[in-house]
Motif scaffolding. Structure first.
Motif, mmCIF file in Angstrom:
data_model
loop_
_atom_site.group_PDB
_atom_site.id
_atom_site.type_symbol
_atom_site.label_atom_id
_atom_site.label_comp_id
_atom_site.label_asym_id
_atom_site.label_seq_id
_atom_site.Cartn_x
_atom_site.Cartn_y
_atom_site.Cartn_z
ATOM 1 N N GLY A 99 40.642 10.536 0.836
ATOM 2 C CA GLY A 99 41.240 9.322 0.725
ATOM 3 C C GLY A 99 42.654 9.332 0.225
ATOM 4 O O GLY A 99 43.483 8.462 0.600
ATOM 5 N N THR A 100 43.215 10.589 -0.363
ATOM 6 C CA THR A 100 44.689 10.479 -0.698
ATOM 7 C C THR A 100 45.326 10.341 0.610
ATOM 8 O O THR A 100 46.965 9.910 0.496
ATOM 9 N N ALA A 101 44.943 10.568 1.864
ATOM 10 C CA ALA A 101 45.710 10.506 3.034
ATOM 11 C C ALA A 101 45.978 8.977 3.317
ATOM 12 O O ALA A 101 46.928 8.431 3.761
ATOM 13 N N VAL A 102 45.097 8.159 2.909
ATOM 14 C CA VAL A 102 45.216 6.575 3.067
ATOM 15 C C VAL A 102 46.329 6.179 1.984
ATOM 16 O O VAL A 102 47.058 5.174 2.374
ATOM 17 N N LEU A 103 46.287 6.913 0.767
ATOM 18 C CA LEU A 103 47.336 6.341 -0.385
ATOM 19 C C LEU A 103 48.637 6.774 0.347
ATOM 20 O O LEU A 103 49.514 6.283 0.139
ATOM 21 N N ASP A 104 48.546 7.903 0.984
ATOM 22 C CA ASP A 104 49.946 8.468 1.320
ATOM 23 C C ASP A 104 50.658 7.284 2.475
ATOM 24 O O ASP A 104 51.884 7.013 2.533
ATOM 25 N N ALA A 105 49.828 6.800 3.448
ATOM 26 C CA ALA A 105 49.995 5.830 4.449
ATOM 27 C C ALA A 105 50.538 4.412 3.745
ATOM 28 O O ALA A 105 51.445 4.011 4.341
ATOM 29 N N TYR A 106 49.942 4.286 2.664
ATOM 30 C CA TYR A 106 50.536 3.058 1.877
ATOM 31 C C TYR A 106 51.655 3.182 0.978
ATOM 32 O O TYR A 106 52.064 2.549 0.278
ATOM 33 N N ASN A 107 52.098 4.561 0.914
ATOM 34 C CA ASN A 107 53.283 4.941 0.014
ATOM 35 C C ASN A 107 52.914 4.819 -1.647
ATOM 36 O O ASN A 107 53.746 4.319 -2.316
ATOM 37 N N TYR A 108 51.470 4.821 -1.869
ATOM 38 C CA TYR A 108 51.190 4.672 -3.167
ATOM 39 C C TYR A 108 51.146 6.238 -3.869
ATOM 40 O O TYR A 108 50.413 7.097 -3.471
ATOM 41 N N SER A 109 51.685 6.162 -5.011
ATOM 42 C CA SER A 109 51.680 7.452 -5.657
ATOM 43 C C SER A 109 50.357 7.453 -6.622
ATOM 44 O O SER A 109 49.876 6.636 -7.165
ATOM 45 N N TYR A 110 49.631 8.772 -6.579
ATOM 46 C CA TYR A 110 48.679 8.853 -7.390
ATOM 47 C C TYR A 110 48.581 9.912 -8.469
ATOM 48 O O TYR A 110 47.557 10.672 -8.793
ATOM 49 N N GLU A 111 49.817 10.157 -8.900
ATOM 50 C CA GLU A 111 49.907 11.147 -9.948
ATOM 51 C C GLU A 111 49.415 10.378 -11.268
ATOM 52 O O GLU A 111 49.293 8.965 -11.504
ATOM 53 N N ASP A 112 48.686 11.411 -12.299
ATOM 54 C CA ASP A 112 47.996 10.781 -13.354
ATOM 55 C C ASP A 112 48.737 9.809 -14.388
ATOM 56 O O ASP A 112 48.223 8.863 -14.642
ATOM 57 N N GLY A 113 50.071 10.185 -14.378
ATOM 58 C CA GLY A 113 50.964 9.292 -15.077
ATOM 59 C C GLY A 113 51.414 7.902 -14.401
ATOM 60 O O GLY A 113 51.444 6.907 -15.151
ATOM 61 N N LYS A 114 50.963 7.713 -13.150
ATOM 62 C CA LYS A 114 51.291 6.445 -12.689
ATOM 63 C C LYS A 114 50.504 5.270 -13.185
ATOM 64 O O LYS A 114 50.950 4.233 -13.120
ATOM 65 N N MET A 115 49.213 5.708 -13.208
ATOM 66 C CA MET A 115 48.346 4.560 -13.653
ATOM 67 C C MET A 115 48.554 4.004 -14.920
ATOM 68 O O MET A 115 48.554 2.543 -15.301
ATOM 69 N N TRP A 116 49.185 4.769 -15.971
ATOM 70 C CA TRP A 116 49.592 4.290 -17.145
ATOM 71 C C TRP A 116 50.660 3.430 -17.105
ATOM 72 O O TRP A 116 50.992 2.499 -17.700
ATOM 73 N N GLU A 117 51.700 3.908 -16.025
ATOM 74 C CA GLU A 117 52.886 3.263 -16.133
ATOM 75 C C GLU A 117 52.491 1.748 -15.610
ATOM 76 O O GLU A 117 53.161 0.815 -15.846
ATOM 77 N N TRP A 118 51.799 1.697 -14.478
ATOM 78 C CA TRP A 118 51.484 0.414 -13.815
ATOM 79 C C TRP A 118 50.642 -0.568 -15.107
ATOM 80 O O TRP A 118 50.937 -1.686 -15.157
ATOM 81 N N LEU A 119 49.829 0.107 -15.743
ATOM 82 C CA LEU A 119 49.071 -0.497 -17.028
ATOM 83 C C LEU A 119 50.136 -1.344 -17.703
ATOM 84 O O LEU A 119 50.021 -2.284 -18.359
ATOM 85 N N GLY A 120 51.262 -0.498 -18.291
ATOM 86 C CA GLY A 120 52.304 -0.864 -19.150
ATOM 87 C C GLY A 120 52.903 -2.213 -18.496
ATOM 88 O O GLY A 120 53.206 -3.072 -19.116
ATOM 89 N N ILE A 121 53.280 -1.782 -17.184
ATOM 90 C CA ILE A 121 53.996 -3.082 -16.360
ATOM 91 C C ILE A 121 53.149 -4.271 -16.476
ATOM 92 O O ILE A 121 53.661 -5.370 -16.655
ATOM 93 N N MET A 122 51.830 -4.125 -16.274
ATOM 94 C CA MET A 122 50.940 -5.344 -16.049
ATOM 95 C C MET A 122 50.851 -6.087 -17.605
ATOM 96 O O MET A 122 51.109 -7.150 -17.402
ATOM 97 N N LEU A 123 50.873 -5.403 -18.660
ATOM 98 C CA LEU A 123 50.807 -5.873 -19.780
ATOM 99 C C LEU A 123 52.086 -6.592 -20.137
ATOM 100 O O LEU A 123 52.090 -7.625 -20.871
ATOM 101 N N GLY A 124 53.277 -5.943 -19.705
ATOM 102 C CA GLY A 124 54.378 -6.725 -19.739
ATOM 103 C C GLY A 124 54.500 -8.113 -18.960
ATOM 104 O O GLY A 124 55.187 -8.873 -19.683
ATOM 105 N N ILE A 125 53.931 -7.976 -17.891
ATOM 106 C CA ILE A 125 54.094 -9.026 -17.099
ATOM 107 C C ILE A 125 53.169 -10.255 -17.676
ATOM 108 O O ILE A 125 53.657 -11.509 -18.139
#
Length: 624
Positions: free
Chosen positions: A579-605
């Motif tokens: 499934g990570t190959a699909v994420l690579d095709a969409y240029n989505y990072s799947y590093e563990d810290g990224k989910m927390w970063e997105w969560l912080g941005i979402m709360l900020g919005i």
């Protein structure tokens, strides 16, 4: 409640020593006529003087300036004006006047899902502080009885889907809701509108008795009252074309106008006066005002009553001093319990008002059943990869889009905020806090109901962790969508405009989210101007990572015995793709810290939307 509480209740909220007189002098309102581009006077040098305990009738034909004058006196005019308004011989400004006054508008701004008694009781809770529950209950019951609302006290005001009380009963509730806030000056715009003659008399009789007993100043615009109702007023201000035709005791009206045009016997004085100064249908008028009206106004300006009025107004000092008006009410808008009171009221509305959340719950459950059966039990072959991606986009984007169903409810709440803020009860911060908190449990309920159906029917990643991450991001999606609705409704507090703006915004977020147009293709302007503040984009990519990070899909077998993988990975030789190959095709990072970063941005919005909503409400309320 005890009989003693009931009898003493009204005396506990009115302060007889706050207002002794209320006056205005040389009030002028001038605008530019849109058609002729010429200057047009809506009010021309209006004066008035009212003592505590008096009830003033503000009368005149349509377009005479009644509502304009009422708005000026209450410091609610959107049109620039000149002149001076005094209370207790002191020049009084907008903020001080709001602490001692109340205003009942011609259009009732009531919460439709509350009952009659709850409406009055919440007004009492917001305005009065430090009273015992039994005393407050006695005050509310006294008003319910006095306004003839006993049979309707447990009936809701009325919503588009549920019938409530009549229009005339709504007028009585509006007046009672203002009286319970203990104003010392009360402005009433057509308080008898929609009432029959008997109800009009009883309502105005009670208002008159309250004014006299507790020293209130009450100024009411009224249109063609019955004789018995007209005689309840102490003073009459008669306007025509923005000019004063008479200001003085109601008892002296007949004697004054008999010297101009004899009043026939057995005639309603109010009807006679309105006919006398109405020039709209006078075919003999030589100019816009009409010769008869000009003569009446000129006669008033040279009369002894006018000189007496001028003397009363001019004897008051004009300097502005620090007043004591803010002690008039037992409460104050900055009280810390105000958000809790608003939260309680909003919660009652949320489960009674089907349009607020009930319709949305049913709608989302229906959508979940539809979506779950369309994307039914997708298997883990590469043929299902694109349907999985489509389902993730559709679930998040369409759930967000359907937040438009919240528009009518929040518009009603904003109108209530405008009215109650103008009456000095609370500010936009308390409203924003209560509105945000009351929505959270409902949005969580909607998220869980939708997710339990869709997640397992569609066969998304079959783990508890995967399910709860889906729930988290879908919940944040709905919170952000509702916050956007609040913001746009605060900017455009008109139903159709707010609905269109919300629909447009959701269309924009779908377009730049990274699914319909991949990030590598999206042009620079849309990418940097909107993609990175698009909450739907963070929801979609977080759900993509949740679904594809730890899943494996079967590739298609080809004729030569090999495998064809749409998304090549290190498992291709085994006939599988990560499934990570699909994420690579969409240029989505799947590093563990990224989910927390997105969560912080979402709360900020979400926080940003709410802060901007507060700012928009604050600016709009400043203009009122």
């Amino acid at each position: 409640m005890s009989e003693k509480d009931s009898e003493s209740a009204p005396d506990s909220i009115f302060r007889n020593d706050v207002i002794r007189s209320f006056s205005w002098s040389n009030i002028n309102v001038q605008v530019r006529d849109r058609r002729t581009k010429q200057s047009l006077k809506l009010l021309d040098s209006c004066d008035g003087y009212v003592e505590a305990g008096q009830l003033v009738a503000l009368m005149g034909p349509s377009g005479s300036g009644k509502t304009t004058l009422l708005n000026v006196l209450a410091h609610r005019s959107q049109t620039p004006w000149t002149g001076e308004i005094k209370a207790n011989t002191v020049s009084v400004g907008k903020e001080d006047l709001r602490q001692i006054s109340g205003y009942v508008e011609q259009e009732d701004a009531l919460t439709g899902s509350l009952t009659v008694r709850e409406t009055i009781d919440f007004s009492a809770k917001l305005a009065l502080h430090g009273l015992s529950a039994s005393t407050r209950c006695a005050i509310v019951q006294n008003l319910v009885d006095s306004f003839g609302l006993n049979r309707q006290e447990h009936t809701i005001i009325g919503t588009p889907l549920r019938k409530g009380i009549s229009g005339g009963q709504k007028r009585r509730v509006s007046v009672a809701s203002q009286l319970v806030t203990s104003p010392n000056v009360l402005f009433l715009d057509e308080p008898t509108s929609g009432l029959d003659s008997a109800a009009s008399f009883n309502v105005m009789q009670f208002i008159s008795s309250v004014a006299k007993k507790h020293g209130l100043v009450i100024i009411a615009s009224i249109h063609q009252p019955a004789t018995t109702t007209f005689q309840l007023f102490d003073q009459l201000l008669l306007l025509a074309k923005g000019r004063t035709c008479y200001f003085g005791p109601v008892q002296e009206v007949s004697d004054y106008f008999n010297s101009i045009v004899p009043m026939p016997l057995h005639t309603n004085p109010a009807e006679f006066l309105l006919d006398l100064v109405n020039t709209d249908f006078d075919s003999t008028a030589a100019d816009q005002s009409g010769p008869r009206l000009a003569a009446i106004c000129d006669l008033w300006s040279t009369s002894q009553m006018y000189k007496t009025l001028q003397s009363a107004v001019s004897t008051a000092p004009t300097k502005t001093i620090e007043p004591i008006f803010k002690t008039s009410r037992l409460g104050h808008p900055s009280r810390p319990d105000i958000p809790l009171i608003l939260l309680h009221r909003s919660f009652i509305k949320s489960y009674r008002d089907v349009l607020a959340y009930g319709t949305r719950v049913a709608m989302y459950i229906g959508l979940a059943i539809m979506m779950g059966t369309v994307w039914l039990r997708l298997d883990y072959t590469q043929a299902s990869i694109q349907p999985f991606v489509n389902a993730l986009f559709f679930g998040g984007a369409f759930m967000s889009f359907m937040a438009v169903a919240y528009v009518p409810s929040i518009i009603e709440d904003i109108h209530t905020l405008r009215k109650e803020h103008a009456n000095g009860l609370y500010g936009p911060l308390s409203f924003v806090i209560a509105n945000f908190l009351v929505g959270l449990p409902w949005l969580l309920l909607i998220t869980l109901a939708f997710s339990i159906i869709v997640y397992w029917l569609s066969n998304f990643r079959d783990t508890a962790g995967g399910f709860w991450i889906w729930v988290l991001w879908l919940f944040l999606d709905l919170v952000a969508a509702e916050s956007l609705v609040v913001l746009l409704s605060a900017i455009f507090p008109i139903f159709v405009v707010a609905l269109a703006a919300t629909a447009f915004a959701n269309g924009l977020w779908m377009s730049v989210g990274g699914f319909l147009v991949p990030m590598g293709t999206l042009n620079v302007f849309w990418k940097y101007a909107f993609h990175y503040i698009d909450y739907q984009a963070y929801v979609f990519q977080a759900m993509m990572v949740n679904q594809f990070k730890d899943t494996i899909y079967d590739c298609d077998r080809v004729n030569d015995g090999g495998y064809y993988c749409m998304y090549p990975s290190d498992l291709q030789n085994q006939g599988k793709t990560r499934g990570t190959a699909v994420l690579d095709a969409y240029n989505y990072s799947y590093e563990d810290g990224k989910m927390w970063e997105w969560l912080g941005i979402m709360l900020g919005i979400i926080v940003g939307y709410r802060i901007l909503g507060y700012v928009a409400m604050w600016f709009r309320l400043r203009r009122n």
